[in-house]
Write a protein that holds these residues in place. Structure first.
Motif, PDB file in Angstrom:
ATOM      1  N   ARG A  31     -10.724  -3.113   7.780  1.00  0.00           N
ATOM      2  CA  ARG A  31     -11.925  -2.597   7.167  1.00  0.00           C
ATOM      3  C   ARG A  31     -11.700  -1.416   6.232  1.00  0.00           C
ATOM      4  O   ARG A  31     -12.125  -1.355   5.231  1.00  0.00           O
ATOM      5  CB  ARG A  31     -13.015  -2.402   8.132  1.00  0.00           C
ATOM      6  CG  ARG A  31     -14.450  -2.121   7.364  1.00  0.00           C
ATOM      7  CD  ARG A  31     -15.644  -2.053   8.384  1.00  0.00           C
ATOM      8  NE  ARG A  31     -16.857  -1.597   7.926  1.00  0.00           N
ATOM      9  CZ  ARG A  31     -17.053  -0.505   7.331  1.00  0.00           C
ATOM     10  NH1 ARG A  31     -16.341   0.618   7.662  1.00  0.00           N
ATOM     11  NH2 ARG A  31     -18.243  -0.118   6.665  1.00  0.00           N
ATOM     12  N   ILE A  32     -11.099  -0.330   7.048  1.00  0.00           N
ATOM     13  CA  ILE A  32     -10.961   0.697   6.094  1.00  0.00           C
ATOM     14  C   ILE A  32      -9.894   0.244   4.800  1.00  0.00           C
ATOM     15  O   ILE A  32     -10.061   0.958   3.691  1.00  0.00           O
ATOM     16  CB  ILE A  32     -10.161   1.978   6.957  1.00  0.00           C
ATOM     17  CG1 ILE A  32     -11.122   2.336   8.074  1.00  0.00           C
ATOM     18  CG2 ILE A  32      -9.867   3.140   6.153  1.00  0.00           C
ATOM     19  CD1 ILE A  32     -12.246   2.917   7.529  1.00  0.00           C
ATOM     20  N   GLN A  33      -9.067  -0.345   5.046  1.00  0.00           N
ATOM     21  CA  GLN A  33      -7.922  -0.798   4.125  1.00  0.00           C
ATOM     22  C   GLN A  33      -8.883  -1.462   2.944  1.00  0.00           C
ATOM     23  O   GLN A  33      -8.814  -1.196   1.871  1.00  0.00           O
ATOM     24  CB  GLN A  33      -6.877  -1.889   4.576  1.00  0.00           C
ATOM     25  CG  GLN A  33      -6.089  -2.191   3.420  1.00  0.00           C
ATOM     26  CD  GLN A  33      -5.149  -3.489   3.767  1.00  0.00           C
ATOM     27  OE1 GLN A  33      -5.656  -4.058   4.703  1.00  0.00           O
ATOM     28  NE2 GLN A  33      -4.448  -3.898   2.988  1.00  0.00           N
ATOM     29  N   GLY A  46      -8.937  -1.924  -1.146  1.00  0.00           N
ATOM     30  CA  GLY A  46      -9.129  -3.032  -1.809  1.00  0.00           C
ATOM     31  C   GLY A  46      -7.690  -3.999  -1.831  1.00  0.00           C
ATOM     32  O   GLY A  46      -7.232  -4.068  -0.795  1.00  0.00           O
ATOM     33  N   LYS A  47      -7.195  -4.419  -2.880  1.00  0.00           N
ATOM     34  CA  LYS A  47      -6.129  -5.325  -2.895  1.00  0.00           C
ATOM     35  C   LYS A  47      -4.748  -4.327  -3.153  1.00  0.00           C
ATOM     36  O   LYS A  47      -3.733  -4.766  -2.878  1.00  0.00           O
ATOM     37  CB  LYS A  47      -5.979  -6.266  -4.052  1.00  0.00           C
ATOM     38  CG  LYS A  47      -7.144  -7.471  -3.678  1.00  0.00           C
ATOM     39  CD  LYS A  47      -7.172  -8.327  -4.791  1.00  0.00           C
ATOM     40  CE  LYS A  47      -7.976  -9.545  -4.557  1.00  0.00           C
ATOM     41  NZ  LYS A  47      -8.171 -10.391  -5.550  1.00  0.00           N
ATOM     42  N   GLN A  48      -5.086  -2.944  -3.217  1.00  0.00           N
ATOM     43  CA  GLN A  48      -3.912  -2.159  -3.515  1.00  0.00           C
ATOM     44  C   GLN A  48      -3.216  -1.916  -2.254  1.00  0.00           C
ATOM     45  O   GLN A  48      -3.636  -1.790  -1.246  1.00  0.00           O
ATOM     46  CB  GLN A  48      -4.628  -0.819  -3.929  1.00  0.00           C
ATOM     47  CG  GLN A  48      -3.575   0.288  -4.389  1.00  0.00           C
ATOM     48  CD  GLN A  48      -4.169   1.407  -4.941  1.00  0.00           C
ATOM     49  OE1 GLN A  48      -5.269   1.672  -5.153  1.00  0.00           O
ATOM     50  NE2 GLN A  48      -3.314   2.537  -5.037  1.00  0.00           N
ATOM     51  N   ASN A  49      -1.752  -1.598  -2.156  1.00  0.00           N
ATOM     52  CA  ASN A  49      -0.886  -1.312  -1.028  1.00  0.00           C
ATOM     53  C   ASN A  49      -1.288   0.019  -0.688  1.00  0.00           C
ATOM     54  O   ASN A  49      -0.982   1.063  -1.359  1.00  0.00           O
ATOM     55  CB  ASN A  49       0.607  -1.654  -1.467  1.00  0.00           C
ATOM     56  CG  ASN A  49       1.220  -1.581  -0.193  1.00  0.00           C
ATOM     57  OD1 ASN A  49       0.726  -1.239   0.925  1.00  0.00           O
ATOM     58  ND2 ASN A  49       2.810  -1.720  -0.375  1.00  0.00           N
ATOM     59  N   PRO A  50      -1.792   0.193   0.680  1.00  0.00           N
ATOM     60  CA  PRO A  50      -2.158   1.660   1.146  1.00  0.00           C
ATOM     61  C   PRO A  50      -0.924   2.179   1.507  1.00  0.00           C
ATOM     62  O   PRO A  50      -1.005   3.379   1.827  1.00  0.00           O
ATOM     63  CB  PRO A  50      -2.997   1.267   2.155  1.00  0.00           C
ATOM     64  CG  PRO A  50      -2.649  -0.052   2.975  1.00  0.00           C
ATOM     65  CD  PRO A  50      -2.351  -0.740   1.721  1.00  0.00           C
ATOM     66  N   ILE A  51       0.459   1.703   1.861  1.00  0.00           N
ATOM     67  CA  ILE A  51       1.545   2.233   2.608  1.00  0.00           C
ATOM     68  C   ILE A  51       1.962   3.349   1.639  1.00  0.00           C
ATOM     69  O   ILE A  51       2.221   3.042   0.380  1.00  0.00           O
ATOM     70  CB  ILE A  51       2.479   1.308   3.003  1.00  0.00           C
ATOM     71  CG1 ILE A  51       1.901   0.032   3.710  1.00  0.00           C
ATOM     72  CG2 ILE A  51       3.748   1.822   3.624  1.00  0.00           C
ATOM     73  CD1 ILE A  51       1.367   0.522   5.162  1.00  0.00           C
ATOM     74  N   GLY A  52       2.026   4.444   2.023  1.00  0.00           N
ATOM     75  CA  GLY A  52       2.393   5.524   1.444  1.00  0.00           C
ATOM     76  C   GLY A  52       1.688   6.532   0.665  1.00  0.00           C
ATOM     77  O   GLY A  52       1.769   7.414   0.056  1.00  0.00           O
ATOM     78  N   GLN A  53       0.450   5.770   0.735  1.00  0.00           N
ATOM     79  CA  GLN A  53      -0.867   6.602  -0.025  1.00  0.00           C
ATOM     80  C   GLN A  53      -1.304   7.679   0.853  1.00  0.00           C
ATOM     81  O   GLN A  53      -1.172   7.614   2.081  1.00  0.00           O
ATOM     82  CB  GLN A  53      -1.938   5.752  -0.516  1.00  0.00           C
ATOM     83  CG  GLN A  53      -1.528   4.663  -1.306  1.00  0.00           C
ATOM     84  CD  GLN A  53      -1.371   4.981  -2.723  1.00  0.00           C
ATOM     85  OE1 GLN A  53      -1.581   6.247  -2.978  1.00  0.00           O
ATOM     86  NE2 GLN A  53      -0.971   3.991  -3.493  1.00  0.00           N
TER      87      GLN A  53
END
Length: 395
Positions: free
Chosen positions: A153-155, A160-167
């Motif tokens: 849910r947080i993702q 949204g559709k953006q890759n969260p890894i590394g953010q």
């Protein structure tokens, strides 16, 4: 048998001659039975869902919840882990965790969340899995790395559709690097693992304020289920050395959690069943009133039947059958209505499994027929006792 079948036929004919009145009469029974079936479905569905979650953790898990009254009673995570290592004959592993509400920010987006401070073993003990990235590692624990694993849910809300890894995200004023995303587990609901941000437990105290930092929870996996009792005994002896009041800590295993769950379910079903029973009784009173009106309307018919040889018992049986048929049909419709409510409504509630209890459906049907007998007795007796001569003169 022939008289009984004839009485059934006459009763059904009488019901169909007054369709609207018959429908309004059985409406109370329909609602009552439907409420019973739906209420049981909700209670059993909730229980089944929670039971599955508990069973997924295994039967050899002991929960330890500690809320020290002051810093002097605080039990550090290192102390508890050291205690676990010294009792490896009964304790297989420990996953400490701390949980409290927080706020996560990514660029211009802000979202409420549950912050969970945990170690690398938390994923295994909780039965979690990843959709991408990795989980907290022992290296992250040892070096107090500011990394985070986020729920589905947080993702969705922050990235949204953006890759969260590394953010990088801001959690309660601290910057954490996202290293993993959990698979959706509980329908993406608030206040669940889907709504969580998991960070190394050893850096979580810098995120919390005041007494929140003192809260300690541990998932203790024992060597086997038969070691649970001994593990709880040793844990209690250890914890009581630091925390003086028993009210400030709790130690449970699966059997105790299941027992508490069963008690809650039992009381829930009593409450819901009581409400549904009241509805059935109200429906029964409605049936009695309508049947009394029917007796008055059919006084001349009753007189004719008695004049051609019908006995009191024949009249009594006919009216009882009419009452039973009305409530029986109402019971069947109520069961179908209850199943529809479960399929369309209850099954859509996150965390509740649809459960269709045939046993309780039959019980509800039996109660509806019993309502027909009990509340149909007075009108049937009144009809049976009518004087045939006076009945024939009735206009």
């Amino acid at each position: 048998m022939g008289k009984f079948l004839l009485s059934c036929k006459m009763a059904i004919q009488s019901i169909f001659l007054n369709r609207l009145r018959s429908f309004l009469t059985l409406l109370g029974v329909v609602i009552g039975v439907g409420a019973v079936v739906a209420a049981v479905g909700l209670a059993e569905g909730t229980t089944a869902s929670i039971t599955k979650e508990i069973e997924n953790l295994g039967t050899n898990v002991v929960y330890v919840f500690i809320r020290p009254a002051s810093k002097s009673e605080d039990i550090s995570i290192d102390k508890f882990l050291d205690f676990a290592r010294k009792n490896s004959d009964v304790i297989l592993g420990v996953s400490p965790f701390i949980q409290y509400p927080g706020e996560a920010l990514f660029k211009s987006k802000k979202e409420e969340c549950q912050i969970v401070g945990a170690t690398s073993e938390y994923m295994m003990v909780q039965g979690l899995s990843l959709s991408k990235g990795r989980f907290i590692s022992p290296v992250d624990d040892d070096f107090r790395q500011k990394v985070a694993v986020i729920g589905s849910r947080i993702q969705s809300k922050l990235f949204g559709k953006q890759n969260p890894i590394g953010q990088e995200i801001n959690v309660n004023g601290q910057v954490f690097k996202v290293i993993g995303v959990l698979k959706e587990k509980q329908g993406g609901r608030d206040n669940t693992v889907d709504d969580s941000i998991i960070v190394p437990v050893f850096v979580v105290n810098s995120l919390s304020a005041g007494e929140m930092a003192l809260l300690k929870n541990f998932l203790v996996r024992t060597v086997s289920p038969d070691k649970n009792k001994e593990a709880k005994k040793r844990i209690k002896e250890f914890v009581s050395k630091f925390v003086k009041k028993e009210d400030n800590y709790s130690i449970y295993d699966m059997s105790e959690l299941m027992s508490m769950l069963n008690r809650v379910t039992y009381f829930l079903m009593i409450i819901l069943g009581g409400i549904a029973t009241i509805s059935l009784v109200v429906g029964g009173i409605g049936i009695m009133n309508i049947m009394l009106v029917s007796v008055t309307e059919r006084t001349r018919e009753i007189g004719i039947r008695k004049a051609v040889g019908a006995k009191r018992s024949d009249i009594r049986v006919q009216f009882l059958i009419e009452s039973m048929v009305i409530t029986g049909v109402g019971g069947i419709i109520g069961i179908l209505l209850g199943f529809v409510v479960i399929a369309v409504g209850i099954s859509r509630i996150p965390g509740v499994e649809p459960v269709y209890s045939l046993k309780w459906a039959l019980v509800a049907f039996g109660i509806s027929v019993l309502i027909g007998i009990v509340f149909g007795m007075l009108p049937a007796e009144k009809a049976a006792r009518l004087n045939p001569i006076e009945a024939l003169r009735y206009e």
